[in-house]
Design an enzyme around this catalytic site. Structure first.
Site, PDB file in Angstrom:
ATOM      1  N   GLU A   1       0.825  -1.217   0.000  1.00  0.00           N
ATOM      2  CA  GLU A   1       0.000   0.000   0.000  1.00  0.00           C
ATOM      3  C   GLU A   1       0.853   1.258   0.000  1.00  0.00           C
ATOM      4  O   GLU A   1       1.930   1.276   0.580  1.00  0.00           O
ATOM      5  CB  GLU A   1      -0.868   0.028   1.272  1.00  0.00           C
TER       6      GLU A   1
ATOM      7  N   CYS B   1       3.108   8.249   1.404  1.00  0.00           N
ATOM      8  CA  CYS B   1       3.506   7.297   2.434  1.00  0.00           C
ATOM      9  C   CYS B   1       3.784   5.979   1.722  1.00  0.00           C
ATOM     10  O   CYS B   1       2.914   5.457   1.024  1.00  0.00           O
ATOM     11  CB  CYS B   1       2.370   7.146   3.450  1.00  0.00           C
TER      12      CYS B   1
ATOM     13  N   CYS C   1       5.355  -7.660   7.536  1.00  0.00           N
ATOM     14  CA  CYS C   1       6.317  -7.176   8.545  1.00  0.00           C
ATOM     15  C   CYS C   1       6.481  -8.276   9.580  1.00  0.00           C
ATOM     16  O   CYS C   1       5.550  -9.027   9.858  1.00  0.00           O
ATOM     17  CB  CYS C   1       5.766  -5.907   9.204  1.00  0.00           C
TER      18      CYS C   1
ATOM     19  N   CYS D   1       4.178  -5.875  16.241  1.00  0.00           N
ATOM     20  CA  CYS D   1       3.466  -4.911  17.099  1.00  0.00           C
ATOM     21  C   CYS D   1       1.991  -5.327  17.200  1.00  0.00           C
ATOM     22  O   CYS D   1       1.350  -5.620  16.191  1.00  0.00           O
ATOM     23  CB  CYS D   1       3.581  -3.498  16.528  1.00  0.00           C
TER      24      CYS D   1
ATOM     25  N   CYS E   1      -0.972  -3.561  15.049  1.00  0.00           N
ATOM     26  CA  CYS E   1      -0.725  -3.219  13.648  1.00  0.00           C
ATOM     27  C   CYS E   1      -1.220  -4.310  12.698  1.00  0.00           C
ATOM     28  O   CYS E   1      -0.954  -5.496  12.912  1.00  0.00           O
ATOM     29  CB  CYS E   1       0.773  -2.995  13.463  1.00  0.00           C
TER      30      CYS E   1
ATOM     31  N   CYS F   1      -3.504   1.448   7.624  1.00  0.00           N
ATOM     32  CA  CYS F   1      -2.439   0.885   6.797  1.00  0.00           C
ATOM     33  C   CYS F   1      -2.297  -0.621   6.997  1.00  0.00           C
ATOM     34  O   CYS F   1      -2.278  -1.109   8.104  1.00  0.00           O
ATOM     35  CB  CYS F   1      -1.136   1.578   7.115  1.00  0.00           C
TER      36      CYS F   1
HETATM   37  N1  SAH Z   1       7.714  -0.159  10.978  1.00  0.00           N
HETATM   38  C1  SAH Z   1       7.751   1.258  11.105  1.00  0.00           C
HETATM   39  C2  SAH Z   1       6.890   1.997  10.114  1.00  0.00           C
HETATM   40  C3  SAH Z   1       5.531   1.505   9.798  1.00  0.00           C
HETATM   41  S1  SAH Z   1       4.134   1.894  10.744  1.00  0.00           S
HETATM   42  C4  SAH Z   1       7.431   1.666  12.515  1.00  0.00           C
HETATM   43  O1  SAH Z   1       7.120   0.805  13.337  1.00  0.00           O
HETATM   44  O2  SAH Z   1       7.554   2.841  12.844  1.00  0.00           O
HETATM   45  C5  SAH Z   1       3.958   3.635  10.858  1.00  0.00           C
HETATM   46  C6  SAH Z   1       3.402   4.068  12.207  1.00  0.00           C
HETATM   47  O3  SAH Z   1       2.036   3.670  12.355  1.00  0.00           O
HETATM   48  C7  SAH Z   1       4.146   3.468  13.371  1.00  0.00           C
HETATM   49  O4  SAH Z   1       4.324   4.423  14.383  1.00  0.00           O
HETATM   50  C8  SAH Z   1       3.196   2.382  13.826  1.00  0.00           C
HETATM   51  O5  SAH Z   1       3.457   1.988  15.148  1.00  0.00           O
HETATM   52  C9  SAH Z   1       1.861   3.043  13.620  1.00  0.00           C
HETATM   53  N2  SAH Z   1       0.718   2.126  13.566  1.00  0.00           N
HETATM   54  C10 SAH Z   1       0.684   0.855  13.153  1.00  0.00           C
HETATM   55  N3  SAH Z   1      -0.556   0.344  13.251  1.00  0.00           N
HETATM   56  C11 SAH Z   1      -1.339   1.338  13.725  1.00  0.00           C
HETATM   57  C12 SAH Z   1      -2.723   1.430  14.039  1.00  0.00           C
HETATM   58  N4  SAH Z   1      -3.539   0.405  13.887  1.00  0.00           N
HETATM   59  N5  SAH Z   1      -3.180   2.620  14.489  1.00  0.00           N
HETATM   60  C13 SAH Z   1      -2.356   3.679  14.648  1.00  0.00           C
HETATM   61  N6  SAH Z   1      -1.051   3.639  14.360  1.00  0.00           N
HETATM   62  C14 SAH Z   1      -0.533   2.479  13.926  1.00  0.00           C
END
Ligand code: SAH
Length: 350
Positions: free
Chosen positions: A96, A109, A116, A120, A123, A338
């Protein structure tokens, strides 16, 4: 000479100098490389390269592959012009990208991996693990394809899509050099943000690369217990180590660190949490920093809920002298946070 067993060269992953070497190796004059480079960075290859003789176009087709992502699905916001792309890669995998209009210019973006493996808990991108890394061409290609599709210049890039850019370190570095090259897209590194979940060893490597990108660090917690509960990477690189690396990055590059903090109901969003966060940052971070608060985008599989305490949390931080803003939500009418568009499309095809 037969080419059948030689793998094709990924042309968009080459710098102009590397392309010149390849063109000379093919027995062609060096100036052709610049012409070809100008075409490919506009998203054109093959017969679209109008000032390239057909015989050379054919030769290029045999020797090179052109990894420009294809638009598989596109959602456009009627509210603010945000466009979400599901891009299809050469092997059928999807990623995406999101095109956003800001006052300071158009921002894309981009994704850095297919899936990944950082795990987390909140996510969507990590639910099914990592399939593969993106090539430099596939990161660049998202910008080229979105520019071609929208007809608008993209002046800012955020590496905040699917994947952990520092878990795909070498390709990310190559991409950063390509995207900022004056022969190519020429997007200044100061207009690029790289977001990481906090791979300390890689942050230290990045600080020595002389690439002055803005580093965004996904902190999401005010202590190790909370952070380890939602981000497994914290078990390997706890907060104190991470903030130490942030200081070194600042000292090496002079770039202020930006922290991302996703607010999740009942996990990290109390006013006491804001106080603890302010204390933590004041204790460990030299110089100033910025906290970017993100209301959680709910992902049904995670059962986590968005916080109702966003403004209180922000105001507490500000009252304690910490620079904090809430991320503006763009494209709320096409909301699929995302990683969710890719998941939906996978579910539909299975
Ligand atoms: N892997 C990298 C970049 C990708 S995610 C990282 O961890 O920073 C980009 C941002 O979106 C990160 O801060 C991530 O923690 C956050 N993110 C991921 N899923 C999310 C969600 N469901 N709601 C809000 N933020 C989210």
């Amino acid at each position: 000479m037969t080419m059948t067993n030689t793998p094709k060269i990924d042309i968009l992953s080459l710098s102009l100098e590397e392309l010149e070497d390849e063109i000379i190796r093919l027995g062609e004059p060096k100036f052709r490389a610049k012409q070809i480079y100008s075409w490919i960075t506009k998203g054109c290859f093959g017969s679209e390269m109008r000032n390239i003789p057909v015989a050379l176009q054919n030769k290029l087709n045999e020797v090179f592959e052109f990894r420009l992502p294809k638009v598989n699905k596109k959602l456009s916001s009627q509210l603010d012009g945000t466009i979400k792309y599901l891009f299809e890669l050469i092997d059928g995998e999807c990623i995406e990208s999101v095109f956003m209009k800001y006052e300071h210019g158009n921002t894309l973006c981009i994704s850095s991996q297919v899936g990944c493996r950082m795990g987390c808990k909140f996510c969507a991108s990590t639910l099914a693990g990592r399939v593969r890394n993106l090539e430099p061409s596939e990161m660049l290609g998202q910008i080229i394809a979105a520019t071609k599709d929208t007809g608008e210049r993209i002046s800012n890039v955020v590496m905040m899509g699917i994947g952990e850019p520092l878990d795909n370190y070498d390709n990310t570095i190559k991409f950063l050099r390509l995207v900022s090259s004056e022969n190519g897209l020429n997007i200044g590194l100061r207009h690029i943000s790289l977001s990481t979940c906090g791979l300390v060893d890689k942050i230290d490597r990045l600080s020595k690369e002389h690439l002055p990108v803005t580093l965004s660090v996904s902190l999401h917690a005010y202590d190790n217990q909370v952070r380890s509960g939602i981000m497994p990477v914290n078990n390997k690189f706890p907060i104190e180590l991470l903030l130490g690396a942030c200081n070194r990055y600042f000292e090496e590059t002079g770039r202020r660190i930006s922290f991302e903090y996703t607010l999740i109901a009942g996990k990290n969003d109390t006013v006491e949490g804001a106080i603890a966060l302010a204390k933590l940052l004041k204790k460990y971070i030299k110089g100033s920093c910025h906290v970017n608060l993100i209301p959680l985008n709910e992902v049904k599989e995670t059962r986590l809920e968005t916080s109702k305490n966003v403004n209180n949390f922000k105001n507490k931080l500000i009252s304690l002298g910490i620079n904090a803003t809430v991320r503006r939500k763009l494209g709320s009418d096409i909301n699929a946070s995302c990683g969710q568009l890719r998941r939906q499309s996978k579910e539909e095809t299975q």
